[in-house]
Design a protein around this motif. Structure first.
Motif, PDB file in Angstrom:
ATOM      1  N   ASP A  53      -5.355  20.300   1.133  1.00  0.00           N
ATOM      2  CA  ASP A  53      -5.848  21.420   0.311  1.00  0.00           C
ATOM      3  C   ASP A  53      -5.438  21.246  -1.147  1.00  0.00           C
ATOM      4  OD1 ASP A  53      -7.009  22.582   2.510  1.00  0.00           O
ATOM      5  OD2 ASP A  53      -5.345  23.972   2.893  1.00  0.00           O
ATOM      6  N   THR A  54      -4.199  20.819  -1.377  1.00  0.00           N
ATOM      7  CA  THR A  54      -3.711  20.622  -2.746  1.00  0.00           C
ATOM      8  C   THR A  54      -4.481  19.517  -3.459  1.00  0.00           C
ATOM      9  OG1 THR A  54      -1.486  21.348  -2.106  1.00  0.00           O
ATOM     10  CG2 THR A  54      -1.688  20.084  -4.140  1.00  0.00           C
ATOM     11  N   LEU A  55      -4.685  18.394  -2.780  1.00  0.00           N
ATOM     12  CA  LEU A  55      -5.428  17.292  -3.387  1.00  0.00           C
ATOM     13  C   LEU A  55      -6.887  17.679  -3.629  1.00  0.00           C
ATOM     14  CD1 LEU A  55      -4.059  14.256  -1.319  1.00  0.00           C
ATOM     15  CD2 LEU A  55      -3.423  14.917  -3.639  1.00  0.00           C
ATOM     16  N   ALA A  56      -7.453  18.422  -2.677  1.00  0.00           N
ATOM     17  CA  ALA A  56      -8.846  18.858  -2.847  1.00  0.00           C
ATOM     18  C   ALA A  56      -8.982  19.785  -4.046  1.00  0.00           C
ATOM     19  CB  ALA A  56      -9.320  19.556  -1.577  1.00  0.00           C
ATOM     20  N   ALA A  57      -7.988  20.640  -4.258  1.00  0.00           N
ATOM     21  CA  ALA A  57      -8.024  21.563  -5.394  1.00  0.00           C
ATOM     22  C   ALA A  57      -7.914  20.826  -6.722  1.00  0.00           C
ATOM     23  CB  ALA A  57      -6.903  22.595  -5.273  1.00  0.00           C
ATOM     24  N   SER A  58      -7.325  19.638  -6.701  1.00  0.00           N
ATOM     25  CA  SER A  58      -7.182  18.847  -7.934  1.00  0.00           C
ATOM     26  C   SER A  58      -8.451  18.092  -8.293  1.00  0.00           C
ATOM     27  CB  SER A  58      -6.016  17.859  -7.780  1.00  0.00           C
ATOM     28  OG  SER A  58      -4.803  18.549  -7.580  1.00  0.00           O
ATOM     29  N   GLY A  59      -9.405  18.047  -7.386  1.00  0.00           N
ATOM     30  CA  GLY A  59     -10.706  17.467  -7.675  1.00  0.00           C
ATOM     31  C   GLY A  59     -10.670  15.989  -8.021  1.00  0.00           C
ATOM     32  N   GLU A  60     -11.402  15.614  -9.064  1.00  0.00           N
ATOM     33  CA  GLU A  60     -11.565  14.214  -9.449  1.00  0.00           C
ATOM     34  C   GLU A  60     -10.249  13.561  -9.859  1.00  0.00           C
ATOM     35  OE1 GLU A  60     -14.159  12.137  -9.268  1.00  0.00           O
ATOM     36  OE2 GLU A  60     -15.168  13.754  -8.171  1.00  0.00           O
ATOM     37  N   LYS A  61      -9.299  14.345 -10.337  1.00  0.00           N
ATOM     38  CA  LYS A  61      -8.021  13.769 -10.753  1.00  0.00           C
ATOM     39  C   LYS A  61      -7.314  13.113  -9.569  1.00  0.00           C
ATOM     40  CE  LYS A  61      -3.603  14.923 -12.952  1.00  0.00           C
ATOM     41  NZ  LYS A  61      -2.765  16.023 -13.539  1.00  0.00           N
ATOM     42  N   HIS A 112     -14.129  21.617   6.276  1.00  0.00           N
ATOM     43  CA  HIS A 112     -15.240  22.508   5.928  1.00  0.00           C
ATOM     44  C   HIS A 112     -15.733  22.305   4.506  1.00  0.00           C
ATOM     45  CE1 HIS A 112     -17.793  26.078   5.881  1.00  0.00           C
ATOM     46  NE2 HIS A 112     -17.228  26.407   4.730  1.00  0.00           N
ATOM     47  N   HIS A 113     -14.822  22.265   3.541  1.00  0.00           N
ATOM     48  CA  HIS A 113     -15.220  22.229   2.138  1.00  0.00           C
ATOM     49  C   HIS A 113     -15.501  20.801   1.684  1.00  0.00           C
ATOM     50  CE1 HIS A 113     -14.404  26.489   1.561  1.00  0.00           C
ATOM     51  NE2 HIS A 113     -13.223  26.327   2.141  1.00  0.00           N
ATOM     52  N   THR A 114     -16.429  20.663   0.758  1.00  0.00           N
ATOM     53  CA  THR A 114     -16.805  19.349   0.249  1.00  0.00           C
ATOM     54  C   THR A 114     -15.626  18.643  -0.405  1.00  0.00           C
ATOM     55  OG1 THR A 114     -19.109  20.018  -0.097  1.00  0.00           O
ATOM     56  CG2 THR A 114     -18.301  18.157  -1.402  1.00  0.00           C
ATOM     57  N   SER A 142       0.817  -1.206   0.000  1.00  0.00           N
ATOM     58  CA  SER A 142       0.000   0.000   0.000  1.00  0.00           C
ATOM     59  C   SER A 142       0.859   1.268   0.000  1.00  0.00           C
ATOM     60  CB  SER A 142      -0.936   0.001   1.206  1.00  0.00           C
ATOM     61  OG  SER A 142      -0.221  -0.191   2.403  1.00  0.00           O
ATOM     62  N   ASP A 143       1.920   1.292   0.808  1.00  0.00           N
ATOM     63  CA  ASP A 143       2.796   2.464   0.895  1.00  0.00           C
ATOM     64  C   ASP A 143       3.436   2.737  -0.459  1.00  0.00           C
ATOM     65  OD1 ASP A 143       4.202   4.536   1.819  1.00  0.00           O
ATOM     66  OD2 ASP A 143       5.355   3.463   3.331  1.00  0.00           O
ATOM     67  N   HIS A 144       3.966   1.687  -1.096  1.00  0.00           N
ATOM     68  CA  HIS A 144       4.667   1.840  -2.370  1.00  0.00           C
ATOM     69  C   HIS A 144       3.722   2.377  -3.445  1.00  0.00           C
ATOM     70  CE1 HIS A 144       7.412   0.953  -5.689  1.00  0.00           C
ATOM     71  NE2 HIS A 144       6.431   0.297  -6.280  1.00  0.00           N
ATOM     72  N   ASN A 145       2.506   1.815  -3.551  1.00  0.00           N
ATOM     73  CA  ASN A 145       1.567   2.231  -4.588  1.00  0.00           C
ATOM     74  C   ASN A 145       1.125   3.675  -4.398  1.00  0.00           C
ATOM     75  OD1 ASN A 145       1.752  -0.343  -5.564  1.00  0.00           O
ATOM     76  ND2 ASN A 145      -0.455  -0.631  -5.782  1.00  0.00           N
ATOM     77  N   GLU A 146       0.828   4.065  -3.166  1.00  0.00           N
ATOM     78  CA  GLU A 146       0.411   5.444  -2.925  1.00  0.00           C
ATOM     79  C   GLU A 146       1.525   6.410  -3.310  1.00  0.00           C
ATOM     80  OE1 GLU A 146      -2.364   6.656  -2.156  1.00  0.00           O
ATOM     81  OE2 GLU A 146      -3.579   5.174  -1.136  1.00  0.00           O
ATOM     82  N   GLU A 147       2.759   6.077  -2.940  1.00  0.00           N
ATOM     83  CA  GLU A 147       3.873   6.969  -3.238  1.00  0.00           C
ATOM     84  C   GLU A 147       4.045   7.138  -4.745  1.00  0.00           C
ATOM     85  OE1 GLU A 147       7.365   5.636  -1.320  1.00  0.00           O
ATOM     86  OE2 GLU A 147       6.653   6.016   0.711  1.00  0.00           O
ATOM     87  N   GLN A 148       3.987   6.023  -5.484  1.00  0.00           N
ATOM     88  CA  GLN A 148       4.189   6.091  -6.928  1.00  0.00           C
ATOM     89  C   GLN A 148       3.078   6.878  -7.607  1.00  0.00           C
ATOM     90  OE1 GLN A 148       6.866   4.954  -8.728  1.00  0.00           O
ATOM     91  NE2 GLN A 148       7.763   4.613  -6.707  1.00  0.00           N
ATOM     92  N   ASN A 149       1.825   6.654  -7.221  1.00  0.00           N
ATOM     93  CA  ASN A 149       0.703   7.280  -7.902  1.00  0.00           C
ATOM     94  C   ASN A 149       0.563   8.762  -7.594  1.00  0.00           C
ATOM     95  OD1 ASN A 149       0.245   4.751  -8.851  1.00  0.00           O
ATOM     96  ND2 ASN A 149      -1.734   4.451  -7.867  1.00  0.00           N
ATOM     97  N   LEU A 150       1.023   9.196  -6.416  1.00  0.00           N
ATOM     98  CA  LEU A 150       0.865  10.597  -6.027  1.00  0.00           C
ATOM     99  C   LEU A 150       2.121  11.431  -6.292  1.00  0.00           C
ATOM    100  CD1 LEU A 150      -1.145  10.195  -2.699  1.00  0.00           C
ATOM    101  CD2 LEU A 150      -1.980  11.049  -4.880  1.00  0.00           C
ATOM    102  N   VAL A 151       3.036  10.916  -7.088  1.00  0.00           N
ATOM    103  CA  VAL A 151       4.260  11.653  -7.421  1.00  0.00           C
ATOM    104  C   VAL A 151       3.966  13.034  -8.005  1.00  0.00           C
ATOM    105  CG1 VAL A 151       6.203  11.695  -9.046  1.00  0.00           C
ATOM    106  CG2 VAL A 151       5.800   9.679  -7.647  1.00  0.00           C
ATOM    107  N   PRO A 152       2.951  13.201  -8.900  1.00  0.00           N
ATOM    108  CA  PRO A 152       2.696  14.542  -9.456  1.00  0.00           C
ATOM    109  C   PRO A 152       2.387  15.604  -8.411  1.00  0.00           C
ATOM    110  CG  PRO A 152       1.553  12.865 -10.735  1.00  0.00           C
ATOM    111  CD  PRO A 152       2.096  12.176  -9.521  1.00  0.00           C
ATOM    112  N   TRP A 153       1.971  15.217  -7.227  1.00  0.00           N
ATOM    113  CA  TRP A 153       1.632  16.190  -6.189  1.00  0.00           C
ATOM    114  C   TRP A 153       2.794  16.430  -5.222  1.00  0.00           C
ATOM    115  CZ3 TRP A 153      -2.015  13.063  -8.373  1.00  0.00           C
ATOM    116  CH2 TRP A 153      -3.163  13.686  -8.878  1.00  0.00           C
ATOM    117  N   ARG A 154       3.940  15.854  -5.520  1.00  0.00           N
ATOM    118  CA  ARG A 154       5.102  16.087  -4.654  1.00  0.00           C
ATOM    119  C   ARG A 154       5.882  17.289  -5.166  1.00  0.00           C
ATOM    120  NH1 ARG A 154       9.458  11.755  -2.238  1.00  0.00           N
ATOM    121  NH2 ARG A 154      10.718  13.300  -1.116  1.00  0.00           N
TER     122      ARG A 154
END
Length: 426
Positions: free
Chosen positions: A72-80, A341-343, A7-19
């Motif tokens: 906040d950053t992930l929330a701003a990216s929405g569905e992506k 607070h925000h959806t 789980s740790d490895h997959n999350e890290e690889q998939n969320l690289v664009p937000w690093r």
């Protein structure tokens, strides 16, 4: 909590664009730390501090401001961002099920997904919070894979909705079912081996037609509202046509009978649909409804499963009540309230809650046996996850010393031994 199933490895690889460049903490590791904190009983972002206090166990843990900025950053990216998180969960789920072998939910070639709504109370003004039929807050629609009598269950979808969202909105049920099917291994995403169960909120023409659509071929067992015309037909069923209902052990259920309705009632519904009704003496003190006849409680459901006794199909549908156990577990694992607070932020929180529930479902499936596999999150935390221990580093070895007098030390050590036998993530 063991993080072995990748789980740790997959999350890290998939969320690289937000690093961000030169960032110390990886976004995937931060999300996983939050999920671990929620699994251990936390109910807000700040509760990640319990992991930060044990760097020898959990490694470096991000500060509260770093955690908040990531949400906040992930929330701003929405569905992506949501799609990336869900994709990582799906990949890990397939791997966990393959490791679980005969304990996997698809071991008997049948996967059951239960859809149900949840009321989440809001104690302060939050985006999209609205009055429900009895409280104020949000009304997410969730989906859980049922592990059967020998286990618990795991979440596969959570659609955040305003509190005034309709219970029987077909579009929401379709969206939730799509999210749930995307979480399953490829072979389970279509075909009769996958059963979708809902209460009467799912008994709409649009949703049933979507489930039965050619090329999708899903099995379904959905509750139906007792309409006036159904009620009239029930009253006309002759006594010999009623079959005794059964319990899980095969014994006759006292005071309950089932029958199948046919004819013009099925006009306009998908081909192959069966309409089954149950009548039962209500328990003492139960409030009767206007559709109940002669002091007997009447319920109804539809299914497209052919060639099986109606008593067996009714029992299968009645076991949908296990979804209430999953909802109770979710409430004790971060779904008691939505802390942000925000959806868009709370949608990320819902994904974190689901990861936490995944971990609490996968660990027993991989490491526990017998009755311990049935323990819900609160019992797991009290008996196993809060066991006192000391981590000793000597030379190149790390030794975990558990209190010998703790009543469940044996369960902890046995679980760790089983997890150690699993292959390391690639």
């Amino acid at each position: 909590m063991d993080q072995k199933p990748d789980s740790d490895h997959n999350e890290e690889q998939n969320l690289v664009p937000w690093r961000k460049p030169r960032a110390v903490h990886d976004p995937g590791k931060i999300l996983l730390d939050l999920a671990l904190a929620v699994a251990l009983g936390g109910d807000c972002l700040a509760d990640v501090v319990m992991l930060r206090c044990e760097p020898a166990v959990f490694g470096p843990v991000a500060s509260d401001p770093t955690v908040s900025r990531l949400i906040d950053t992930l929330a701003a990216s929405g569905e992506k961002a949501l799609q990336v998180i869900r994709s990582a969960r799906s990949e890990v789920r397939s791997r966990v099920w393959s490791l679980a072998g005969e304990n996997a939910p698809d071991a008997d070639s049948q996967v059951t997904v239960d859809l149900d709504g949840v009321l989440v109370i809001a104690h302060s003004d939050k985006q999209d919070a609205a009055a429900t039929w009895k409280t104020y807050g949000h009304h997410p629609l969730t989906a859980f894979v049922d592990h059967g009598q020998g286990g618990t269950g795991e979440p596969v979808a959570a659609l955040l909705r305003p509190g005034n969202a309709g219970s029987n909105t077909a579009a929401d049920h379709i969206t939730t079912a799509q999210l749930a099917l995307a979480q399953l291994p490829e072979k389970c995403r279509r075909g009769r081996q996958t059963l979708i169960r809902t209460d009467s909120a799912g008994g709409t023409h649009d949703f049933v037609s979507w489930l039965a659509k050619r090329g999708r071929w899903l099995s379904y067992s959905v509750g139906m509202v007792i309409t006036e015309i159904i009620h009239r037909h029930v009253l006309k069923i002759p006594t010999p046509a009623w079959t005794p209902a059964v319990e899980v052990d095969g014994k006759v259920r006292d005071g309950a009978w089932v029958a199948e309705l046919t004819g013009s009632l099925l006009d306009g519904w998908p081909k192959g649909m069966r309409l089954i009704v149950r009548k039962e003496r209500p328990h003492p003190g139960a409030q009767l409804r206007i559709t109940d006849a002669d002091g007997i409680r009447i319920t109804c459901f539809a299914t497209n499963t052919p060639d099986r006794p109606i008593a067996e199909l009714e029992l299968r549908h009645r076991l949908r009540a296990r979804a209430e156990d999953r909802i109770r577990a979710a409430r004790s694992t971060g779904l008691r309230n939505l802390p942000l607070h925000h959806t868009a932020q709370n949608k990320i929180w819902l994904e974190i809650v689901q990861i936490a529930l995944d971990l609490l479902a996968w660990m027993p499936m991989l490491a526990l046996t017998g009755q311990t596999r049935l323990w819900e999150p609160r019992r797991l935390r009290f008996r196993l996850l809060s066991a006192a221990a000391q981590l000793v580093t000597t030379g190149r070895r790390r030794i975990l010393r558990l209190a010998r007098h703790w009543p469940w030390t044996g369960e902890v050590t046995d679980a760790l031994e089983r997890l150690a036998l699993l292959p390391n993530p690639g």
